[in-house]
Design a protein around this motif. Structure first.
Motif, PDB file in Angstrom:
ATOM      1  N   TRP A   1      -3.571   7.419  -3.356  1.00 30.18           N
ATOM      2  CA  TRP A   1      -3.428   6.253  -2.503  1.00 30.18           C
ATOM      3  C   TRP A   1      -3.672   4.998  -3.337  1.00 30.18           C
ATOM      4  O   TRP A   1      -4.322   5.033  -4.380  1.00 30.18           O
ATOM      5  CB  TRP A   1      -4.352   6.306  -1.301  1.00 30.18           C
TER       6      TRP A   1
ATOM      7  N   ASN B   1      -3.507  -4.388  -8.359  1.00 27.45           N
ATOM      8  CA  ASN B   1      -3.224  -3.074  -7.797  1.00 27.45           C
ATOM      9  C   ASN B   1      -4.389  -2.126  -8.049  1.00 27.45           C
ATOM     10  O   ASN B   1      -4.961  -2.105  -9.156  1.00 27.45           O
ATOM     11  CB  ASN B   1      -1.952  -2.474  -8.408  1.00 27.45           C
TER      12      ASN B   1
ATOM     13  N   LEU C   1      -3.604   0.355  -3.153  1.00 26.13           N
ATOM     14  CA  LEU C   1      -3.476  -0.916  -2.454  1.00 26.13           C
ATOM     15  C   LEU C   1      -3.139  -2.006  -3.466  1.00 26.13           C
ATOM     16  O   LEU C   1      -3.514  -1.920  -4.642  1.00 26.13           O
ATOM     17  CB  LEU C   1      -4.786  -1.289  -1.736  1.00 26.13           C
TER      18      LEU C   1
ATOM     19  N   GLY D   1       0.821  -1.200   0.000  1.00 30.06           N
ATOM     20  CA  GLY D   1       0.000   0.000   0.000  1.00 30.06           C
ATOM     21  C   GLY D   1       0.852   1.245   0.000  1.00 30.06           C
ATOM     22  O   GLY D   1       2.024   1.221   0.397  1.00 30.06           O
TER      23      GLY D   1
END
Length: 864
Positions: free
Chosen positions: A797, A813, A799, A769
């Motif tokens: 952002w 992803n 993850l 992350g």
């Protein structure tokens, strides 16, 4: 007599004593059958019988060769006309090794049978395992029961039975293929992936594997069925054929899929064709041509589309609008003219600045899908032991929405030359030392000048895209020094600089390191700005004629000569402490130059980046380019501390300051771009700069760099970064905090935090992350954002999770980031992308990027 001799043999039998010649490697399936037939040589245990069997082998293969046979016992059966080697039988022949519990040669039928834990090892490392191998006497046909073949490429084929049809064709019945090793603890478990087929046909001469009735299995579960499938065998590195398909989705494109075809034109030349269909936009074509030369390489890559739905994209100038035909072309190459000289190019051109991002096309020249500009360059480079030469030209194509192409310069030529020459003291009356020649010549041109307002950046009132200069009090255009900056020349600008320097290092008996130096710098430039070009956006006009407010000369050759002398002093002091060895090194430097008067009308094209920190504290000239140079007398001083704590790590710190002792401070005298102002060097006593680096071991690293205001010690600049690796956890963090610099366009403090981590959940499984925080929001919060908004925002952002081993890579992803879909007023969106990547070794990789519909940010305000 012969039988008594055979019974005396307990372990080792040599047919001949000559050395074993190396065999030419062949494909594992073809060699397995041919080599197993060589077991007929076991009959050479008696002189007459050995001669007979060698003759038989020679008749089958067309040649003879030495062989070594090892077994616990050898039995000759007169009634069955057979010879059997039993008990850990091993046959060595031409670099190949066959191992089995029992090997029998039948004289009448000419058949050879190997039984029990059969293992065949080829010279190149391929291994075939079987319960039983059987061959006919002519060595061209044979069968292998319960076979498992392990190649040198670490791939594995298994089958219930294999059949050698001829010297080039082997058929594996009920076979499987995988590049994954079997589990050592649970060999009965299925590998991560495998291809299972009714028949696997290997054509050795074609170097191809053909599958009939194939099923792709993942963890033993069938995922996909193929009535017929073909692929190059694992030993092939280049072969024509279809590559794994590409699939993707984006709301503006629709669903898309394409299958690349790789076409080998010659051993050093190939083409990849990728036709793809997009449900909303139609056919997208890509082609890549690669050519390897004896002294270099080059490639050409192009893609293009005739769009079906132009309305999917934003109107110009925020998007491509109604531009139907879109595409790009790139090329890269390098040719080594000699050991030291290289000619090369990196060229990239697109139909419009949005094309690559709209279609998410990877580009090797641009190194990714997200970038701000393309640069095309052609260069000639030469490098020796102590010298460097580089001649190149560069053109730019803007990719950011703010970019206006007429304002981007083309630069040709750019010439850089550097040469270091050692001087022998005995030949120069004891002077010695080193002479360095540093030269640069640059010429650039653009159609339209580029301006930027001092303080808050102002954009045109029609599109909200192009920087203009407006008086905040009157609201009218104000293109004058102090209110406006010139970032780029509209017209042409040519500059040449050459610097000759000398320095020599002395170490006195006390350990002081004294380095005197001297230099002579000559600079000349010619400015020819245009006064006629302009562009109008609504009520705002960008005109070349405004340049006359900044530059007092035009079409004139200007120049200067600046000599200088100085000395650098360092005194490393070593101290032993209970925790390790400490080195304290005070550093002092003084540089004297003439007090050259500088005008703020000086052109600055290549020295607009100035960051004062520990890395350039002791540089003779702290500007980043050739257009600016320090003047007057300046002193730089500080100290460096190094503590080596052996097993407890390494600590290094530096702290220092710079001072203008006499003459004009060039950093306090702005040029047309205000470079030097608010840099921390523009006061007589500069800001303080420092650095701390701590590395306790290879798993942890910490670095901090800071600049403190010399008047009140307030923090003007801070960069902190760290990395930690603890068992399965990997963590990195970076924090930046920069003070406002309104005179060069930054009216608010900039602050951000970046965090990234990866955690290995199990041996091959991981999660990851990352997140980027914009922490500056509260600085402009009252004026620009509603009161209900948070004082910070998440800029990006993401993850991810995945699996990674020797044969398989699977990653998922998710990325969520702010994107400025400009309008007037601007509308901000969040681009959300899911990328699925599956890489199966020897089969290829599949990437499936899926772009999710963006969600609008509600504040609707422009970030600064």
């Amino acid at each position: 007599m012969a039988m008594r001799f055979l019974r005396r043999l307990s372990r080792r039998i040599f047919c001949r004593s000559s050395a074993l010649p190396a065999a030419r490697p062949r494909h594992f399936a073809a060699v397995a059958m041919g080599l197993a037939a060589g077991l007929a040589l076991l009959a050479c245990l008696g002189e007459a019988r050995a001669q007979t069997l060698n003759d038989r082998f020679a008749g089958a293969t067309g040649k003879k060769g030495p062989m070594v046979v090892e077994a616990n016992s050898v039995v000759y059966n007169d009634q069955a006309h057979s010879v059997t080697a039993e008990g850990d039988a091993q046959i060595y022949y031409q670099g190949k090794v066959l191992e089995a519990d029992r090997v029998t040669y039948f004289k009448d039928t000419g058949r050879v049978l190997a039984e029990g834990s059969v293992k065949l090892t080829e010279p190149e490392g391929a291994v075939t395992h079987a319960d039983k191998m059987e061959l006919t006497g002519d060595f061209k046909q044979g069968f292998v029961d319960s076979v498992r073949a392990d190649t040198k490429e670490r791939t594995h084929i298994s089958a219930s039975r294999s059949e050698k049809i001829d010297s080039d064709t082997t058929v594996f019945h009920k076979g499987t293929y995988t590049a994954c090793p079997s589990c050592a603890e649970h060999p009965e478990r299925a590998p991560i992936w495998r291809l299972r087929a009714q028949k696997v046909i290997h054509k050795n001469n074609e170097q191809m594997l053909y599958y009939e009735g194939a099923t792709f299995e993942l963890y033993g579960l069938p995922i996909a069925y193929f009535p017929f499938l073909s692929m190059a065998d694992p030993s092939v590195t280049r072969q024509s054929g279809f590559l794994p398909p590409r699939v993707f989705y984006k709301s503006t494109l629709g669903m898309g899929a394409g299958t690349p075809y790789f076409w080998v034109l010659s051993p050093n030349m190939d083409v990849t064709l990728t036709p793809a269909y997009l449900s909303r936009q139609g056919f997208l074509g890509e082609i890549e041509f690669r050519h390897r030369l004896e002294n270099g390489y080059y490639y050409i890559q192009a893609s293009g589309i005739h769009q079906q739905d132009d309305s999917a994209f934003a109107a110009q100038p925020w998007g491509s609008g109604n531009q139907t035909n879109r595409g790009e072309i790139t090329s890269q190459g390098a040719i080594w003219l000699s050991q030291n000289w290289k000619f090369g190019w990196d060229v990239a051109r697109v139909s419009d600045k949005w094309f690559l991002n709209d279609y998410g096309l990877p580009n090797p020249v641009l190194n990714g899908n997200f970038f701000r500009e393309t640069s095309s360059t052609v260069y000639l480079n030469g490098q020796g032991d102590r010298g460097y030469f580089d001649l190149r030209g560069i053109s730019f194509q803007g990719m950011a929405n703010f970019d206006y192409q007429p304002q981007l310069a083309a630069v040709w030529p750019i010439l850089d030359y550097n040469k270091a020459i050692d001087i022998a003291p005995e030949k120069t009356f004891g002077i010695g030392g080193q002479i360095t020649i540093d030269a640069n010549f640059t010429s650039s041109s653009a159609s339209l000048a580029s301006y930027q307002q001092v303080g808050a950046i102002s954009l045109d009132d029609q599109y909200g895209l192009h920087p203009v200069c407006v008086n905040p009090l009157t609201g009218k255009s104000d293109y004058t020094p102090g209110s406006c900056l010139v970032r780029g020349i509209g017209g042409s600008y040519t500059s040449g600089t050459i610097q000759l320097s000398w320095q020599r290092k002395y170490i006195d008996p006390l350990g002081e390191v004294i380095t005197p130096f001297a230099f002579m710098r000559a600079n000349g430039n010619y400015l020819s700005y245009d006064t006629s070009g302009s562009a109008t956006f609504g009520t705002d006009t960008i005109a070349n004629s405004y340049q006359s407010n900044f530059f007092t000369h035009n079409n004139q050759l200007m120049g200067s000569v600046t000599p200088g002398v100085g000395v650098d002093w360092r005194y490393p002091i070593l101290a032993r402490t209970p925790i390790g060895a400490l080195v304290i090194e005070p550093i002092g430097q003084i540089i004297a130059r003439p007090n050259t008067q500088i005008s703020n009308t000086i052109v600055n094209m290549d020295a607009q980046s100035l960051v004062f920190d520990d890395s350039n504290l002791f540089e003779w000239n702290k500007y980043s380019g050739y257009d600016r140079f320090e003047t007057g007398v300046r002193a730089n001083y500080g100290a460096q501390f190094t503590l080596d704590m052996n097993k407890n790590g390494y600590l290094n710190a530096m702290f220092g300051q710079s001072a203008q002792l006499a003459g004009t401070n060039s950093y306090a005298t702005p040029d047309a771009a205000n470079i030097g102002l608010e840099s921390g060097l523009n006061t007589r006593m500069s800001d303080y700069v420092g650095r701390v680096t701590y590395t306790p071991n290879t798993n942890y690293t910490f670095v901090a760099k800071a600049r403190f205001n010399e008047a009140n010690w307030s923090l003007d600049r801070l960069d902190v970064g760290g990395h930690a690796h603890y068992g399965p956890l990997d963590l990195s963090a970076q924090f930046a905090n920069y003070t406002q610099q309104p005179q060069i366009g930054y009216i608010y403090r900039r602050e951000g935090l970046q965090l990234a981590t990866r955690y290995d959940v199990l041996e091959h499984y991981f999660v990851s992350g990352s997140i980027n925080f914009d922490l500056s929001r509260h600085y402009y919060y009252p004026a620009y954002l509603p009161t209900q908004q948070p004082i910070y925002s998440i800029a990006t952002w993401g993850l991810g999770m995945g699996y990674n081993d020797d044969c398989t890579k699977l990653m998922i992803n998710y990325i969520n980031q702010i994107s400025d879909n400009y309008g007037n007023p601007p509308v901000y969106t969040r681009n959300q992308t899911v990328l699925l990547t599956l890489d199966l070794r020897t089969l290829g990789d599949i990437k499936a990027p899926i772009s999710l519909s963006p969600s609008q940010i509600q504040d609707g305000q422009r970030y600064n």
